[in-house]
Design an enzyme around this catalytic site. Structure first.
Site, PDB file in Angstrom:
ATOM      1  N   SER A  63       0.933   3.364   2.678  1.00  0.00           N
ATOM      2  CA  SER A  63       0.990   2.530   3.876  1.00  0.00           C
ATOM      3  C   SER A  63       2.167   1.567   3.786  1.00  0.00           C
ATOM      4  O   SER A  63       2.791   1.241   4.797  1.00  0.00           O
ATOM      5  CB  SER A  63      -0.320   1.755   4.034  1.00  0.00           C
ATOM      6  OG  SER A  63      -0.583   0.975   2.879  1.00  0.00           O
TER       7      SER A  63
ATOM      8  N   TYR B  67       4.102   1.039  -4.534  1.00  0.00           N
ATOM      9  CA  TYR B  67       3.704   1.987  -5.570  1.00  0.00           C
ATOM     10  C   TYR B  67       4.785   2.357  -6.572  1.00  0.00           C
ATOM     11  O   TYR B  67       4.490   2.983  -7.586  1.00  0.00           O
ATOM     12  CB  TYR B  67       3.128   3.237  -4.913  1.00  0.00           C
ATOM     13  CG  TYR B  67       1.818   2.935  -4.209  1.00  0.00           C
ATOM     14  CD1 TYR B  67       0.637   2.826  -4.928  1.00  0.00           C
ATOM     15  CD2 TYR B  67       1.786   2.710  -2.835  1.00  0.00           C
ATOM     16  CE1 TYR B  67      -0.556   2.516  -4.304  1.00  0.00           C
ATOM     17  CE2 TYR B  67       0.585   2.395  -2.196  1.00  0.00           C
ATOM     18  CZ  TYR B  67      -0.578   2.302  -2.932  1.00  0.00           C
ATOM     19  OH  TYR B  67      -1.756   1.985  -2.312  1.00  0.00           O
TER      20      TYR B  67
ATOM     21  N   PHE C 145      -4.147  12.336   3.856  1.00  0.00           N
ATOM     22  CA  PHE C 145      -5.433  12.230   3.190  1.00  0.00           C
ATOM     23  C   PHE C 145      -5.727  10.769   2.863  1.00  0.00           C
ATOM     24  O   PHE C 145      -6.594  10.440   2.138  1.00  0.00           O
ATOM     25  CB  PHE C 145      -5.483  13.095   1.919  1.00  0.00           C
ATOM     26  CG  PHE C 145      -4.370  12.841   0.940  1.00  0.00           C
ATOM     27  CD1 PHE C 145      -4.488  11.867  -0.029  1.00  0.00           C
ATOM     28  CD2 PHE C 145      -3.188  13.570   0.999  1.00  0.00           C
ATOM     29  CE1 PHE C 145      -3.471  11.631  -0.940  1.00  0.00           C
ATOM     30  CE2 PHE C 145      -2.163  13.350   0.104  1.00  0.00           C
ATOM     31  CZ  PHE C 145      -2.305  12.380  -0.870  1.00  0.00           C
TER      32      PHE C 145
ATOM     33  N   GLY D 261      -4.356  -9.601  -9.611  1.00  0.00           N
ATOM     34  CA  GLY D 261      -4.331  -8.431 -10.474  1.00  0.00           C
ATOM     35  C   GLY D 261      -5.335  -7.356 -10.106  1.00  0.00           C
ATOM     36  O   GLY D 261      -5.550  -6.413 -10.881  1.00  0.00           O
TER      37      GLY D 261
ATOM     38  N   LEU E  18      -5.203  -4.975  -7.663  1.00  0.00           N
ATOM     39  CA  LEU E  18      -4.567  -3.673  -7.473  1.00  0.00           C
ATOM     40  C   LEU E  18      -4.110  -3.085  -8.798  1.00  0.00           C
ATOM     41  O   LEU E  18      -4.336  -1.907  -9.088  1.00  0.00           O
ATOM     42  CB  LEU E  18      -3.381  -3.795  -6.513  1.00  0.00           C
ATOM     43  CG  LEU E  18      -2.597  -2.504  -6.274  1.00  0.00           C
ATOM     44  CD1 LEU E  18      -3.486  -1.434  -5.663  1.00  0.00           C
ATOM     45  CD2 LEU E  18      -1.381  -2.750  -5.389  1.00  0.00           C
ATOM     46  N   THR E  19      -3.473  -3.893  -9.629  1.00  0.00           N
ATOM     47  CA  THR E  19      -2.989  -3.401 -10.928  1.00  0.00           C
ATOM     48  C   THR E  19      -4.137  -2.882 -11.779  1.00  0.00           C
ATOM     49  O   THR E  19      -4.030  -1.821 -12.418  1.00  0.00           O
ATOM     50  CB  THR E  19      -2.236  -4.513 -11.669  1.00  0.00           C
ATOM     51  OG1 THR E  19      -1.103  -4.918 -10.895  1.00  0.00           O
ATOM     52  CG2 THR E  19      -1.767  -4.044 -13.034  1.00  0.00           C
TER      53      THR E  19
ATOM     54  N   SER F  87      -7.089  -0.466  -1.180  1.00  0.00           N
ATOM     55  CA  SER F  87      -7.015  -1.731  -0.440  1.00  0.00           C
ATOM     56  C   SER F  87      -7.438  -2.892  -1.325  1.00  0.00           C
ATOM     57  O   SER F  87      -8.190  -2.710  -2.286  1.00  0.00           O
ATOM     58  CB  SER F  87      -7.925  -1.677   0.801  1.00  0.00           C
ATOM     59  OG  SER F  87      -9.297  -1.754   0.437  1.00  0.00           O
TER      60      SER F  87
END
Length: 417
Positions: A118, A123, A417, A92, A94-95, A83
């Site tokens: 999600s 991805y 998961f 940046g 997440l990257t 998240s």
């Protein structure tokens, strides 16, 4: 980017998890749900992004083992709890977390990373390809009948407390793992993932119930052997015409067709119900070949497991191939550049080798397409037809596609998961 990435400290878990929950809608978890995930969280594999004393990003990975074509169970990082706070988009975060995570996966010697998304659009740019689907069903049991195979009536079914038969049910599950790609070999703690039974899981239905299928004359102390189980809940409802109760199927595993059919027939026959609802079935669910009217089964297919090859050579060596093949791939992987270049894969149903080569390439594709095809549920020919795989040697697509495509059951992830 001004945020700092660091491994998750145990004292920071609650703040970290609350940030994750907020990104996914903000609904608080019940105490037992938080405890479950806190127990399973591997802090040394979890990342927090911090802006000062504020947590603004989360990512974690579980130490998984996943079955691949040929029946081998291989190490894989189960990527989860990803998240980014809405206040820190486009910076940046997440990257940087994906970069750090994949570097860590590689350093641990794991050739695969897997996740459920999600938002699927996210991805692909990090090299994850959609490798398996799941199917949901809403079966009208007032209109649909089952035709069961010989031997179904030879089994004994009995209700059991789910906790009391957990060990024997897990033994059945473990027997199934090598038979179907994409299944997770459940490590300690994960046997509880399908046993959670809070009000949220029930959604107005009964507490979790379990029925086991036994074959008389097996290896049990009373001369019986558990060869299958079904976990489910029932939800009472009434309409103008009478009972309209629902059977909500949570999990069903069996070691042979007779046990499988016996459990499904039991679910069809539960009194005062008119529908079976299941949200996570394999796309080749065998029960669909037993029903009298497929149109009244309310089938829908959804994307599920995404696969990322972290080490192309090791990953391709870990599985077997339906037919002999000898093919050179030109692999594109800008996010994990150690995978880029030419790889020669030689394999058959007994095993495989995959090494770097200077030979001319037969096929060109990205690591995302390799992930999509890896579990054998999507053919390279289909990806080539979409322009995602480029044929450099005539006939190479057909040769590689035949080898890659699974000869047995479709890949399937039994639980999230």
């Amino acid at each position: 980017m001004t945020t700092e990435l660091r491994a998750l400290g145990k004292d920071d878990w609650n703040v970290w998890y609350d940030n994750f929950l907020r990104a996914f809608g903000g609904s608080p978890d019940l105490a037992e749900e938080r405890e479950f995930w806190q127990t399973l969280t591997e802090c040394d594999r979890s990342i927090g992004a911090w802006d000062g004393d504020q947590c603004v990003g989360t990512a974690a990975a579980f130490d998984f083992r996943i079955s691949v074509p040929g029946g081998t169970v291989v190490p894989a990082a189960g990527v989860t709890m990803v998240s980014v706070a809405a206040t820190h988009r486009r910076r940046g975060v997440l990257t940087s977390m994906m970069r750090r995570q994949l570097d860590d996966v590689r350093s641990r010697g794991e050739s695969l990373a897997v996740l459920t998304a999600s938002e699927p659009v996210i991805y692909g740019r990090f090299g994850y390809g959609l490798a398996s689907h799941r199917m949901s069903a809403e079966i009208d049991t007032t209109r649909v009948r089952l035709s069961v195979p010989p031997g179904t009536d030879d089994l004994r079914l009995r209700y059991a407390n789910p906790a009391d038969v957990l060990d024997v049910c897990e033994a059945v599950y473990a027997r199934r793992v090598p038979e179907r790609p994409g299944m997770l070999a459940r490590r300690p703690g994960w046997e509880q993932v399908e046993m959670r039974d809070s009000d949220r899981h029930r959604d107005g239905a009964s507490p979790l119930q379990c029925v086991v299928a036994e074959r008389i004359g097996g290896g049990g102390g009373d001369g019986s052997e558990v060869v299958g189980y079904a976990r489910f809940r029932t939800k009472s409802d009434w309409g103008p015409g009478g009972a309209e109760g629902v059977v909500a199927l949570s999990a069903l595993e069996a070691v042979d067709p007779a046990a499988h059919a016996a459990l499904w027939r039991f679910l069809f026959d539960i009194d005062l119900t008119s529908k079976i609802v299941a949200h996570r079935l394999p796309v080749d669910e065998p029960a669909l070949h037993l029903v009298s009217d497929i149109r009244r089964c309310g089938l829908r297919v959804k994307d599920d497991l995404y696969v990322r090859l972290v080490d192309v050579g090791a990953a391709l060596r870990a599985r077997t191939y339906q037919a002999p093949l000898d093919v050179v791939f030109e692999v594109e992987d800008s996010f994990c550049p150690w995978n880029e270049g030419r790889w020669r894969l030689t394999g058959d149903p007994k095993g495989a080798t995959c090494e770097r080569t200077a030979d001319a390439a037969d096929l060109s594709l990205s690591v995302r397409e390799l992930g999509t095809a890896y579990l054998g549920g999507v053919s390279l020919a289909s990806l080539a037809a979409a322009g995602r795989v480029r044929e450099l040697r005539q006939g190479a697509v057909a040769e590689a596609s035949t080898g890659f495509f699974a000869a047995g059951l479709a890949p399937w992830l039994p639980h999230g998961f």
